[in-house]
Design a protein around this motif. Structure first.
Motif, short mmCIF file in Angstrom:
data_model
loop_
_atom_site.label_atom_id
_atom_site.label_comp_id
_atom_site.label_asym_id
_atom_site.label_seq_id
_atom_site.Cartn_x
_atom_site.Cartn_y
_atom_site.Cartn_z
N THR A 26 40.82 -24.24 -25.10
CA THR A 26 42.01 -23.86 -24.34
C THR A 26 43.30 -24.43 -24.90
O THR A 26 44.33 -24.35 -24.26
N GLY A 50 48.48 -18.50 -25.48
CA GLY A 50 48.03 -17.19 -25.02
C GLY A 50 48.88 -16.68 -23.89
O GLY A 50 50.07 -16.96 -23.79
N LYS A 51 48.26 -15.92 -23.02
CA LYS A 51 48.94 -15.33 -21.87
C LYS A 51 49.58 -16.43 -21.01
O LYS A 51 48.93 -17.43 -20.69
N VAL A 53 50.51 -18.62 -17.96
CA VAL A 53 49.75 -18.88 -16.73
C VAL A 53 50.58 -19.79 -15.84
O VAL A 53 51.04 -20.85 -16.28
N ASP A 83 52.31 -22.34 -22.77
CA ASP A 83 52.06 -21.13 -21.99
C ASP A 83 51.72 -21.42 -20.53
O ASP A 83 51.29 -20.53 -19.79
N ARG A 306 43.90 -23.06 -16.76
CA ARG A 306 44.48 -22.27 -17.86
C ARG A 306 43.44 -21.31 -18.42
O ARG A 306 43.73 -20.14 -18.71
N GLN A 310 43.62 -17.20 -18.43
CA GLN A 310 43.59 -16.46 -19.69
C GLN A 310 42.23 -15.82 -19.96
O GLN A 310 41.99 -15.31 -21.04
#
Length: 347
Positions: A26, A50-51, A53, A83, A306, A310
């Motif tokens: 992660t 990543g996305k 959150v 992120d 997280r 994701q």
């Protein structure tokens, strides 16, 4: 072992083991090789941002060293991720207030919730509400009454904490005829206190030469630890070992011991405060060990949240999803291994 402990996945090893495992899948920053606590160490490098959150974090009032460390671990961990946005509430020990705080986070439509409830049973309904609203919940430490109220539970092993304390004392006293021990517990209104006592009592069953002769319940504060320890010392002019559930109340307990001029027994603490580890390392008093209840679990909870946001799993495991529960190991910190655990000690 209590049913709530039996159903959890036990991840053995050091207090930071869960954090190390979780960050493997992660994380997005270089790994810190300095051995800092999970909440402050930089995540591992084998994942990219990543996305985005948004994680809502709700815990009880930080009126205790361990609880303050919980908040610190969560906040430091979240800052390591570019992120992650952390929405953190002002902690409260009032269940109605905490329910309202979680409700606010639900209304904000956060992606994931991390909740350390002041009272697991009392906050179960708000956990259920969040889950029904499509917001997965990481239940931190004090467990909700229903597994439907959370997606993943992560916390300490209260039964194992007492068990390991009892086994440590048992091995130290196994050759002493008619040995006696006393116990300074936490709050008897909390299930975790009962589990710690049960683990301790079960361990002592393996040592027929040892008998528990007294027990006092304190309130996880320095003041109560000092007062209750003074009562134990007055009532028990001689005993061989003390199991103290909590290093914060242990500060008061050690004051009472010093005032009484007692040096005739060994003491085992609980949780893993830095002050306790410093005393163990110095080895000039009765405190010889502490059994960990690592607040690094809050950093790992952020990692889990997280990963959920994701839609990732946990590094080092084959499954595509994070586990349903993770129980941290209660390592015994002694003079021999204290340097290894000192970076995880909390103030």
């Amino acid at each position: 072992m209590p049913e709530t402990s039996r159903r959890h996945l036990l991840l053995g090893g050091a207090a930071v083991s869960a954090g190390a495992l979780l960050t493997a899948c992660t994380s997005n920053e270089p790994k810190n090789s300095g051995g800092a606590p999970a909440g402050s160490a930089a995540p591992a490098a084998d994942d990219k941002p990543g996305k985005p959150v948004t994680i809502g974090f709700a815990g009880p009032q930080a009126d205790h060293g361990w609880l303050n460390a919980i908040n610190d671990n969560a906040e430091r961990r979240a800052k390591k991720y570019s992120d992650v946005t952390l929405e953190i509430t002002e902690g409260s020990n009032d269940t109605a207030t905490q329910i309202g705080q979680v409700q606010t986070l639900i209304n904000k439509k956060v992606d994931v919730l991390v909740i350390l409830p002041a009272d697991g049973k009392a906050l179960t309904q708000i956990g259920l509400q969040a889950m029904k609203a499509g917001i997965p919940v990481i239940n931190l430490d004090r467990i909700f009454a229903s597994p439907q109220a959370y997606r993943c539970w992560i916390g300490g092993d209260n039964y194992g904490m007492g068990l390991n304390a009892g086994n440590f004392i048992g091995e130290r006293l196994k050759d002493k005829p008619n040995a006696t021990v006393v116990e300074l517990a936490g709050m008897d209104s909390l299930e975790l206190t009962k589990q710690r006592t049960q683990g301790f009592d079960d361990a002592l069953k393996n040592y027929p030469n040892i008998r528990k002769v007294a027990r006092q319940a304190a309130d996880f504060t320095v003041e109560s630890g000092q007062a209750k320890m003074a009562q134990l010392l007055q009532a028990q002019p001689k005993f061989d070992a003390l199991w103290n559930h909590d290093d914060d109340q242990g500060v008061g307990a050690l004051r009472a011991v010093a005032q009484a001029g007692r040096k005739d027994f060994l003491m085992v603490g609980g949780a893993g405060a830095k002050a306790a580890m410093d005393a163990i390392k110095a080895d000039t008093g009765v405190l010889k060990a502490t059994v960990l209840y690592p607040p690094t679990m809050a950093a790992s909870a952020i990692d889990l949240a997280r990963a959920l946001g994701q839609k990732k799993g946990v590094g080092g495991m084959s499954e595509l999803e994070i586990p349903a529960s993770i129980t941290l190991y209660s390592a015994v910190v002694t003079k021999e291994n204290v340097d290894e655990y000192l970076p995880t000690g909390f103030s």
